[in-house]
Structure formats: C-alpha cells, structure tokens
Design a protein around this motif. Structure first.
Motif, PDB file in Angstrom:
ATOM      1  N   ARG A   7      45.813 -34.916   7.544  1.00 16.70           N
ATOM      2  CA  ARG A   7      44.832 -33.857   7.827  1.00 16.70           C
ATOM      3  C   ARG A   7      45.497 -32.481   7.701  1.00 16.70           C
ATOM      4  NH1 ARG A   7      40.369 -36.234   8.476  1.00 16.70           N
ATOM      5  NH2 ARG A   7      40.085 -38.084   9.764  1.00 16.70           N
ATOM      6  N   LEU A   8      46.707 -32.363   8.226  1.00 20.81           N
ATOM      7  CA  LEU A   8      47.438 -31.103   8.096  1.00 20.81           C
ATOM      8  C   LEU A   8      47.701 -30.778   6.627  1.00 20.81           C
ATOM      9  CD1 LEU A   8      50.053 -31.370  11.001  1.00 20.81           C
ATOM     10  CD2 LEU A   8      48.031 -29.891  10.902  1.00 20.81           C
ATOM     11  N   LYS A   9      48.030 -31.793   5.853  1.00 19.77           N
ATOM     12  CA  LYS A   9      48.260 -31.578   4.413  1.00 19.77           C
ATOM     13  C   LYS A   9      46.989 -31.108   3.721  1.00 19.77           C
ATOM     14  CE  LYS A   9      51.999 -34.932   4.016  1.00 19.77           C
ATOM     15  NZ  LYS A   9      52.376 -36.269   3.538  1.00 19.77           N
ATOM     16  N   LYS A  10      45.838 -31.625   4.146  1.00 20.86           N
ATOM     17  CA  LYS A  10      44.561 -31.186   3.568  1.00 20.86           C
ATOM     18  C   LYS A  10      44.290 -29.726   3.900  1.00 20.86           C
ATOM     19  CE  LYS A  10      42.036 -35.460   3.028  1.00 20.86           C
ATOM     20  NZ  LYS A  10      40.730 -36.090   3.167  1.00 20.86           N
ATOM     21  N   VAL A 105      49.163 -17.670   9.106  1.00 23.46           N
ATOM     22  CA  VAL A 105      49.703 -18.246  10.347  1.00 23.46           C
ATOM     23  C   VAL A 105      49.507 -19.756  10.339  1.00 23.46           C
ATOM     24  CG1 VAL A 105      49.437 -18.326  12.868  1.00 23.46           C
ATOM     25  CG2 VAL A 105      49.382 -16.124  11.670  1.00 23.46           C
ATOM     26  N   PHE A 106      48.315 -20.208   9.969  1.00 24.31           N
ATOM     27  CA  PHE A 106      48.058 -21.652   9.877  1.00 24.31           C
ATOM     28  C   PHE A 106      49.046 -22.304   8.919  1.00 24.31           C
ATOM     29  CE2 PHE A 106      43.214 -21.258  10.839  1.00 24.31           C
ATOM     30  CZ  PHE A 106      43.483 -21.187  12.196  1.00 24.31           C
ATOM     31  N   LYS A 107      49.226 -21.681   7.771  1.00 28.37           N
ATOM     32  CA  LYS A 107      50.093 -22.256   6.737  1.00 28.37           C
ATOM     33  C   LYS A 107      51.523 -22.403   7.253  1.00 28.37           C
ATOM     34  CE  LYS A 107      51.360 -21.779   1.892  1.00 28.37           C
ATOM     35  NZ  LYS A 107      51.258 -20.955   0.682  1.00 28.37           N
ATOM     36  N   GLU A 108      52.042 -21.369   7.887  1.00 33.21           N
ATOM     37  CA  GLU A 108      53.413 -21.414   8.398  1.00 33.21           C
ATOM     38  C   GLU A 108      53.546 -22.456   9.515  1.00 33.21           C
ATOM     39  OE1 GLU A 108      57.240 -20.891   8.201  1.00 33.21           O
ATOM     40  OE2 GLU A 108      55.852 -19.898   6.832  1.00 33.21           O
ATOM     41  N   THR A 109      52.577 -22.525  10.401  1.00 25.89           N
ATOM     42  CA  THR A 109      52.606 -23.512  11.485  1.00 25.89           C
ATOM     43  C   THR A 109      52.563 -24.922  10.924  1.00 25.89           C
ATOM     44  OG1 THR A 109      51.502 -21.937  12.956  1.00 25.89           O
ATOM     45  CG2 THR A 109      51.450 -24.265  13.604  1.00 25.89           C
ATOM     46  N   LYS A 111      53.481 -25.899   7.947  1.00 25.22           N
ATOM     47  CA  LYS A 111      54.756 -26.159   7.267  1.00 25.22           C
ATOM     48  C   LYS A 111      55.800 -26.649   8.265  1.00 25.22           C
ATOM     49  CE  LYS A 111      55.716 -23.026   4.217  1.00 25.22           C
ATOM     50  NZ  LYS A 111      56.218 -21.831   3.504  1.00 25.22           N
ATOM     51  N   GLU A 112      55.867 -25.993   9.425  1.00 20.25           N
ATOM     52  CA  GLU A 112      56.815 -26.382  10.464  1.00 20.25           C
ATOM     53  C   GLU A 112      56.480 -27.764  11.046  1.00 20.25           C
ATOM     54  OE1 GLU A 112      59.661 -24.814  11.226  1.00 20.25           O
ATOM     55  OE2 GLU A 112      59.128 -23.460   9.586  1.00 20.25           O
ATOM     56  N   LEU A 113      55.205 -28.027  11.271  1.00 21.92           N
ATOM     57  CA  LEU A 113      54.785 -29.339  11.801  1.00 21.92           C
ATOM     58  C   LEU A 113      55.122 -30.452  10.826  1.00 21.92           C
ATOM     59  CD1 LEU A 113      51.332 -28.404  13.371  1.00 21.92           C
ATOM     60  CD2 LEU A 113      53.350 -29.248  14.614  1.00 21.92           C
TER      61      LEU A 113
END
Length: 117
Positions: A7-10, A105-109, A111-113
């Motif tokens: 889901r995060l990848k999507k 911000v979503f993208k960076e978060t 990426k870290e997750l």
C-alpha cells in the motif's frame, strides 16, 4: 490481508505519477492543476493516495500510520472527499498546496518506512 508495504508503494507510485505529470507537461504546478487534460490525472492520483491511507486505517495498520501526522491524514482524506463529491468546486489552491507541501512529506516518510520495513 494485503501487505501494508505494498500500500505504501502504491502511494509512493501515485506521488511519482503526479511529479511526472507535472514535470512532463513543461507547465508550472499552478498551470498543470488548471489544465483540462492534466487536472483529472492529478486529482485521480490524489484520490488513490487517500484510498490507500484509508485501507491502511481499515486494516488497523496504526504502527505505519503513526509515521504521518493526524493533520496530514485528515487533510488528504478531506481533499479526496472534495474531489470525489464536489469535483467542480474543488479549489485548485488546495490541490496546489497538497502537491507542494504534503506530497513531498508523504514521499520522504514512505521512503524511510520502506527502508526500515
């Protein structure tokens, strides 16, 4: 059950789609969100992002969701609702703010997750 990291990848993919749409159009963000062809593509990706966050919530993936602020999550959901239910009245300035401030911000978060997961 669906893998929360998928889901995060999507979500990440949708953010990259929006970045590509804007960069490929040779238009500024403001012009892109007003373009008759580009506007629906950007908005659909924002809807997709919000839907994935909603699915993470529905699947009780609170550990992942804690990485994002409650305000950001409520905000992306509110924007999704505006787009989906009142498409013609959605303020382009709100969409612009989401693109400029929230999505990076979503993208960076994410990426870290994904690195940690």
């Amino acid at each position: 059950m669906y893998d929360p990291y998928e889901r995060l990848k999507k979500i990440y993919e949708c953010i990259e789609n929006i970045e590509f749409i804007i960069s490929d159009s040779n238009l500024k963000v403001t012009q892109s969100i007003e373009d008759k062809i580009i506007k629906p593509a950007i908005r659909m990706n924002i809807i997709r992002i919000a839907e994935q966050f909603n699915k993470l919530k529905d699947e009780n993936e609170f550990e992942i969701l804690e990485a994002f602020t409650k305000e950001d999550l409520r905000g992306i959901n509110a924007v999704r609702n505006y787009i989906a239910h009142d498409y013609d009245s959605t303020d382009d300035h709100i969409i612009e703010d989401v693109i400029r401030y929230n999505l990076p911000v979503f993208k960076e978060t994410i990426k870290e997750l994904l690195k940690a997961g």
